[in-house]
Each structure stands twice: as C-alpha cells, then as structure tokens.
Design a protein around this motif. Structure first.
Motif, PDB file in Angstrom:
ATOM      1  N   ALA A 137       0.830  -1.209   0.000  1.00  0.00           N
ATOM      2  CA  ALA A 137       0.000   0.000   0.000  1.00  0.00           C
ATOM      3  C   ALA A 137       0.865   1.260   0.000  1.00  0.00           C
ATOM      4  N   ILE A 138       2.024   1.192   0.659  1.00  0.00           N
ATOM      5  CA  ILE A 138       2.938   2.339   0.697  1.00  0.00           C
ATOM      6  C   ILE A 138       3.670   2.468  -0.629  1.00  0.00           C
ATOM      7  N   ARG A 139       4.127   1.363  -1.174  1.00  0.00           N
ATOM      8  CA  ARG A 139       4.818   1.429  -2.467  1.00  0.00           C
ATOM      9  C   ARG A 139       3.881   1.935  -3.564  1.00  0.00           C
ATOM     10  N   ASP A 140       2.600   1.579  -3.463  1.00  0.00           N
ATOM     11  CA  ASP A 140       1.622   1.994  -4.472  1.00  0.00           C
ATOM     12  C   ASP A 140       1.398   3.510  -4.494  1.00  0.00           C
ATOM     13  N   LEU A 141       1.799   4.197  -3.423  1.00  0.00           N
ATOM     14  CA  LEU A 141       1.652   5.654  -3.399  1.00  0.00           C
ATOM     15  C   LEU A 141       2.559   6.336  -4.419  1.00  0.00           C
ATOM     16  N   GLY A 142       3.636   5.660  -4.809  1.00  0.00           N
ATOM     17  CA  GLY A 142       4.564   6.219  -5.785  1.00  0.00           C
ATOM     18  C   GLY A 142       5.417   7.345  -5.228  1.00  0.00           C
ATOM     19  N   ILE A 143       5.569   7.389  -3.899  1.00  0.00           N
ATOM     20  CA  ILE A 143       6.388   8.425  -3.255  1.00  0.00           C
ATOM     21  C   ILE A 143       7.779   7.842  -2.992  1.00  0.00           C
ATOM     22  N   SER A 144       8.808   8.499  -3.487  1.00  0.00           N
ATOM     23  CA  SER A 144      10.169   8.023  -3.252  1.00  0.00           C
ATOM     24  C   SER A 144      10.477   8.022  -1.760  1.00  0.00           C
ATOM     25  N   PRO A 145      11.100   6.954  -1.260  1.00  0.00           N
ATOM     26  CA  PRO A 145      11.438   6.907   0.173  1.00  0.00           C
ATOM     27  C   PRO A 145      12.447   7.985   0.579  1.00  0.00           C
TER      28      PRO A 145
END
Length: 350
Positions: A213-221
């Motif tokens: 769900a976090i990866r799906d946000l498409g926000i670079s860590p």
C-alpha cells in the motif's frame, strides 16, 4: 468729537467682525467633530484581524501549553485568540491556571475534544504510548473545532515562540494548498543536529516501504519529510479537499495493515499527514520552526543560532519541563508556575 457717521461705521465694522468670528468657529468645529468620529469608527482595536492559535493542554504537560501561550502573548501586539483544546477531565485545571496567573489578560476559548472520534482508528503501540494520546490528533480535526476562521495556526505544546506570531500568520499559502509546514531538509544549520541524534528526515523514516500500500503511493522513500508540529492552515481548502476524511482513511488502513508505527521516526500522527499532504503544501520560513531540541539530552545548538530563531520546538523524548533536557533556560523564561501546585518542573535538585 467724532462725526456720527464715523461712530456708526465703527459699530458696523465691530458687528461684522463679531459675526465673522462666530461663523469661523462654527465652520472649523464641524471637521474636527467629523475627524474624531472617524478615528473612533476605525479604531485599531475594532478593525484588527483576529489571529486564531490552537494549542492542546494535555494532562501531565499543561505547563508546556502555558509556556507556549505565554511566549506568544509576550512577543506580539497582534490580536491573538487562543483556542485551548483539552479533554473533559483536564479543562477545569487549565482554565484555573490561566485565570489565576498573569495570562488572565489573554483572549481564549477552551474547547473540549471528544476522543470517541478516534475509536477504531488508532493502532495500539506499546513502544511509545504517549504518541497515542487523543490530543495528538487534534490537528486532524481543525475545521470541527474552529468554526469561524478562514486561516488558523496550530502549534504543538512543546514550543516556544520568540518572534511575532503575526509574521507566521502572514505565511502565504499557494492556491489549492490547505496547509503550510516546514520541510525537514530546509535548514542547513540543523543538518548536523539531525545526523548526530539519528533523526529521520525522509519518508523512509515514517512509512513502511515493505508494504504494498505504501509502495503503491509512488512516493520516493528519499523524499524530504515535514513536521506537522507547526501548521498554518486554510480552513476553506481543508474542508473542500476533505482532508480530515483522508487522514481518517489512512488511520484506519494502518489499523488493518500496520503501514507505519511509532517505532519509526515520528509516530502515528505524522505519517498520515505525510501521505495526504504529499506535494500539496506550502512552506513555512525555516526560522519559524527550529526543531529536534528534544531528541537528545546532549546535542545542543549554538546560543547565537537559537537567539535568532523565531520558534523553538522540543520534539522528541527529552522535554524542557523534564530532566534531562537541553536549552531549558530558553523554555523556562516563559513558564508560569501552576497556581494549584499540581504541575511541577523536574530538575536535578528537585
């Protein structure tokens, strides 16, 4: 003996001069009266904009709220209205503290926060239970607590304001932005402090990138995070974008999927705000949010840097009313002792 004509001329001249004097006085009194009325109608006290400032008063740390309010009130001539938010059990204490101290002159409203709105939305976490206190989530519900203001300042209780709060209130929000924050990468002077205490300043420190769900946000860590301990908010945009509903959605998803936790950088109140406001917030002047003062009992900023700062924030475990902590003298300048004696500072010799 003067001729009769000359006497009559003199009398006529005196009469004319008297009439002229009377008319002169009447004509010149009217503008003065109008001028006075205009000053009264446009007196600064009546026309001055009200600056709403929201601060929470939590049990066990009410001295923090009092010190923050004291610092704001002492450093501005602006027309500040304090919204002091508490739970039903703490409200009588904070009201008595204010009304029986030099803060009795401030304009304030006490607002009760109902923790039932959080039912089913907070995942229990034993590592830092203090981060789960209901008042940590007051910032999620600003439009429900503050009804009549377009623009609102929210401050964590562990801050001291050294500048004029009017300057923070005048922060420009870009069209379509519901809030302004300070970036965690924005001030080079703080970078060494961040590294020395292991403070995270990217999304990697707040969200669990192992979760789909976090990866799906498409926000670079590696995206720079921001700190929601100081917020300038636009209530119209907040309501229009349904920010509160969005935050609640991510709180509920965290309960179900454990997407973030207080074992990470900033606990459970920061993470949903990082998600909801990603790429959609304006910036606060970095000097209006000097933070990390509570992340280590040893790491210190230079005194000159702290003197220039507009706002100091003791975010982290080591609070200035407890021991150990750093730069406590700057905080104690604004602390007002509890008239009831319930709240006491923790010091080495106490």
């Amino acid at each position: 003996i003067l001729p009769l004509v000359s006497v009559n001329q003199i009398l006529l001249l005196l009469l004319v001069l008297t009439v002229c004097a009377i008319l002169y006085n009447k004509v010149h009194q009217v503008p003065l009266a109008l001028k006075n009325e205009t000053v009264d109608l446009e007196s600064p006290e009546e026309m001055e904009e009200e600056i709403p400032v929201v601060i929470c008063a939590a049990a066990g740390r009410m001295g923090a709220a009092v010190a923050a309010i004291s610092s704001i009130y002492s450093n501005t001539d602006a027309n500040v209205l304090f919204y002091i938010v508490g739970l039903k059990t703490t409200i009588p204490h904070i009201r008595k503290w204010i009304e029986n101290s030099k803060l009795k002159e401030i304009k304030f409203k006490v607002v009760e926060f109902n923790p039932m709105v959080l039912k089913g939305k907070i995942r229990q976490d034993a590592s830092r239970p203090e981060l789960l206190q209901p008042l940590n989530f007051v910032r999620f519900y600003l439009p429900l607590l503050i009804q009549k203001h377009e623009k609102v300042i929210y401050l964590d209780d562990d801050v001291i304001v050294q500048g004029d709060i009017q300057e923070l209130y005048d922060t420009k929000l870009a069209p379509g932005h519901a809030a302004a924050f300070s970036d965690d990468c924005d001030l080079p002077s703080t970078h060494e402090m961040v590294r020395s205490v292991g403070m995270q300043n990217t999304y990697m420190g707040f969200l669990d990138y192992r979760k789909q769900a976090i990866r799906d946000l498409g926000i670079s860590p590696s995206t720079c995070s921001f700190n929601p301990g100081v917020i300038v908010a636009n209530m119209t945009e907040w309501k229009h974008q349904r920010i509160t509903k969005q935050l609640e959605k991510w709180m509920q998803r965290n309960v179900e999927e454990n997407l973030y936790s207080s074992t990470l950088g900033g606990g459970v109140a920061t993470s949903p705000m990082l998600i909801v406001f990603h790429g959609k917030y304006s910036s606060i002047n970095p000097m209006w949010h000097i933070r990390h003062l509570g992340w280590s009992p040893d790491a210190r900023y230079s005194e000159q840097f702290l003197q220039e700062a507009k706002l100091l924030h003791w975010n982290g475990r080591y609070k200035p009313w407890d021991y150990p902590s750093v730069h406590t003298d700057l905080w104690e300048n604004w602390f007002i002792p509890d008239p009831s004696g319930k709240f006491k500072l923790t010091r080495p010799d106490s």
